[in-house]
Design a protein around this motif. Structure first.
Motif, PDB file in Angstrom:
ATOM      1  N   SER A   1       3.776 -11.876  15.481  1.00 50.05           N
ATOM      2  CA  SER A   1       4.953 -11.492  14.698  1.00 50.05           C
ATOM      3  C   SER A   1       5.092 -12.302  13.407  1.00 50.05           C
ATOM      4  N   MET A   2       4.861 -13.615  13.468  1.00 50.80           N
ATOM      5  CA  MET A   2       4.992 -14.446  12.275  1.00 50.80           C
ATOM      6  C   MET A   2       3.920 -14.081  11.246  1.00 50.80           C
ATOM      7  N   ASP A   3       2.699 -13.864  11.710  1.00 50.33           N
ATOM      8  CA  ASP A   3       1.624 -13.444  10.814  1.00 50.33           C
ATOM      9  C   ASP A   3       1.958 -12.106  10.157  1.00 50.33           C
ATOM     10  N   MET A   4       2.498 -11.193  10.939  1.00 56.75           N
ATOM     11  CA  MET A   4       2.870  -9.875  10.402  1.00 56.75           C
ATOM     12  C   MET A   4       3.979 -10.009   9.365  1.00 56.75           C
ATOM     13  N   GLU A   5       4.943 -10.881   9.614  1.00 59.57           N
ATOM     14  CA  GLU A   5       6.015 -11.089   8.644  1.00 59.57           C
ATOM     15  C   GLU A   5       5.458 -11.615   7.327  1.00 59.57           C
ATOM     16  N   PHE A   6       4.517 -12.564   7.412  1.00 65.00           N
ATOM     17  CA  PHE A   6       3.896 -13.088   6.198  1.00 65.00           C
ATOM     18  C   PHE A   6       3.127 -11.998   5.452  1.00 65.00           C
ATOM     19  N   ARG A   7       2.419 -11.171   6.184  1.00 64.37           N
ATOM     20  CA  ARG A   7       1.658 -10.078   5.563  1.00 64.37           C
ATOM     21  C   ARG A   7       2.598  -9.099   4.845  1.00 64.37           C
ATOM     22  N   ILE A   8       3.705  -8.776   5.501  1.00 63.60           N
ATOM     23  CA  ILE A   8       4.663  -7.841   4.914  1.00 63.60           C
ATOM     24  C   ILE A   8       5.278  -8.432   3.654  1.00 63.60           C
ATOM     25  N   VAL A   9       5.668  -9.704   3.703  1.00 72.04           N
ATOM     26  CA  VAL A   9       6.253 -10.362   2.529  1.00 72.04           C
ATOM     27  C   VAL A   9       5.242 -10.406   1.389  1.00 72.04           C
ATOM     28  N   GLU A  10       3.987 -10.659   1.715  1.00 65.49           N
ATOM     29  CA  GLU A  10       2.940 -10.716   0.689  1.00 65.49           C
ATOM     30  C   GLU A  10       2.759  -9.356   0.004  1.00 65.49           C
ATOM     31  N   VAL A  11       2.759  -8.296   0.790  1.00 65.35           N
ATOM     32  CA  VAL A  11       2.623  -6.951   0.212  1.00 65.35           C
ATOM     33  C   VAL A  11       3.851  -6.604  -0.623  1.00 65.35           C
ATOM     34  N   GLN A  12       5.025  -6.972  -0.136  1.00 66.37           N
ATOM     35  CA  GLN A  12       6.244  -6.726  -0.909  1.00 66.37           C
ATOM     36  C   GLN A  12       6.180  -7.439  -2.252  1.00 66.37           C
ATOM     37  N   GLU A  13       5.692  -8.657  -2.252  1.00 66.18           N
ATOM     38  CA  GLU A  13       5.592  -9.424  -3.494  1.00 66.18           C
ATOM     39  C   GLU A  13       4.598  -8.781  -4.460  1.00 66.18           C
ATOM     40  N   LYS A  14       3.500  -8.266  -3.948  1.00 65.40           N
ATOM     41  CA  LYS A  14       2.524  -7.597  -4.815  1.00 65.40           C
ATOM     42  C   LYS A  14       3.142  -6.368  -5.473  1.00 65.40           C
ATOM     43  N   PHE A  15       3.858  -5.581  -4.685  1.00 62.96           N
ATOM     44  CA  PHE A  15       4.487  -4.397  -5.255  1.00 62.96           C
ATOM     45  C   PHE A  15       5.642  -4.771  -6.187  1.00 62.96           C
ATOM     46  N   ARG A  16       6.314  -5.893  -5.912  1.00 62.67           N
ATOM     47  CA  ARG A  16       7.381  -6.346  -6.807  1.00 62.67           C
ATOM     48  C   ARG A  16       6.802  -6.736  -8.172  1.00 62.67           C
ATOM     49  N   VAL A  17       5.660  -7.412  -8.155  1.00 64.55           N
ATOM     50  CA  VAL A  17       5.005  -7.791  -9.412  1.00 64.55           C
ATOM     51  C   VAL A  17       4.586  -6.539 -10.182  1.00 64.55           C
ATOM     52  N   LEU A  18       4.021  -5.563  -9.488  1.00 66.14           N
ATOM     53  CA  LEU A  18       3.635  -4.318 -10.158  1.00 66.14           C
ATOM     54  C   LEU A  18       4.847  -3.623 -10.752  1.00 66.14           C
ATOM     55  N   ASP A  19       5.946  -3.636 -10.026  1.00 68.20           N
ATOM     56  CA  ASP A  19       7.179  -3.019 -10.518  1.00 68.20           C
ATOM     57  C   ASP A  19       7.744  -3.801 -11.701  1.00 68.20           C
ATOM     58  N   MET A  20       7.645  -5.118 -11.644  1.00 70.99           N
ATOM     59  CA  MET A  20       8.164  -5.966 -12.715  1.00 70.99           C
ATOM     60  C   MET A  20       7.458  -5.669 -14.038  1.00 70.99           C
ATOM     61  N   TYR A  21       6.166  -5.385 -13.977  1.00 71.64           N
ATOM     62  CA  TYR A  21       5.406  -5.084 -15.186  1.00 71.64           C
ATOM     63  C   TYR A  21       5.350  -3.578 -15.450  1.00 71.64           C
ATOM     64  N   GLU A  22       6.230  -2.824 -14.771  1.00 65.00           N
ATOM     65  CA  GLU A  22       6.390  -1.386 -14.962  1.00 65.00           C
ATOM     66  C   GLU A  22       5.074  -0.630 -14.783  1.00 65.00           C
ATOM     67  N   TYR A  23       4.350  -1.012 -13.753  1.00 69.66           N
ATOM     68  CA  TYR A  23       3.097  -0.351 -13.422  1.00 69.66           C
ATOM     69  C   TYR A  23       3.404   0.845 -12.540  1.00 69.66           C
ATOM     70  N   ASP A  24       2.763   1.982 -12.801  1.00 69.36           N
ATOM     71  CA  ASP A  24       3.018   3.202 -12.026  1.00 69.36           C
ATOM     72  C   ASP A  24       2.450   3.049 -10.621  1.00 69.36           C
ATOM     73  N   ILE A  25       3.318   3.306  -9.623  1.00 68.74           N
ATOM     74  CA  ILE A  25       2.926   3.189  -8.231  1.00 68.74           C
ATOM     75  C   ILE A  25       3.327   4.485  -7.525  1.00 68.74           C
ATOM     76  N   GLU A  26       2.368   5.065  -6.795  1.00 64.00           N
ATOM     77  CA  GLU A  26       2.695   6.244  -6.000  1.00 64.00           C
ATOM     78  C   GLU A  26       3.458   5.783  -4.757  1.00 64.00           C
ATOM     79  N   GLU A  27       4.326   6.630  -4.268  1.00 67.76           N
ATOM     80  CA  GLU A  27       5.089   6.261  -3.060  1.00 67.76           C
ATOM     81  C   GLU A  27       4.199   6.296  -1.846  1.00 67.76           C
TER      82      GLU A  27
END
Length: 110
Positions: free
Chosen positions: A84-110
């Motif tokens: 569970s802890m490893d999964m939480e870290f993985r999820i947070v890491e993916v969220q951060e990657k998508f947040r960075v892409l969103d911050m730089y207004e990069y087009d992301i498909e849903e």
């Protein structure tokens, strides 16, 4: 971009407009390449997380009958608890990657 195009160096006037323009173009290309790479990595990791969750969901959805099925279910629950802890870290890491892409207004498909 805020730098002046012309710069006085002793008695010589240097025009940096072309260098500045080419640098901006090259940086935009690099940002696009980095964004593509980050998007690919984040999408793969998100698919991996979703696959793991779906597999655990299927394993938990089994019928209860024999003692072996109960043991199997308890083993799955223990595995989920241990990861569970490893999964939480993985999820947070993916969220951060998508947040960075969103911050730089990069087009992301849903």
């Amino acid at each position: 971009m805020k730098q002046d195009n012309e710069q006085m160096n002793y008695f010589v006037l240097i025009d940096n407009a072309e260098v500045k323009e080419n640098t901006i173009i090259k940086v935009d290309e690099w940002l696009q390449i980095l964004g593509d790479s980050l998007k690919t990595i984040a999408a793969k990791e998100l698919k991996s997380i979703r696959l793991d969750i779906d597999n655990y969901e299927k394993a938990l959805g089994g019928e209860m009958g024999a003692i072996e099925q109960l043991k199997s279910l308890l083993n799955v629950i223990t595995e989920i608890k241990n990861k569970s802890m490893d999964m939480e870290f993985r999820i947070v890491e993916v969220q951060e990657k998508f947040r960075v892409l969103d911050m730089y207004e990069y087009d992301i498909e849903e």
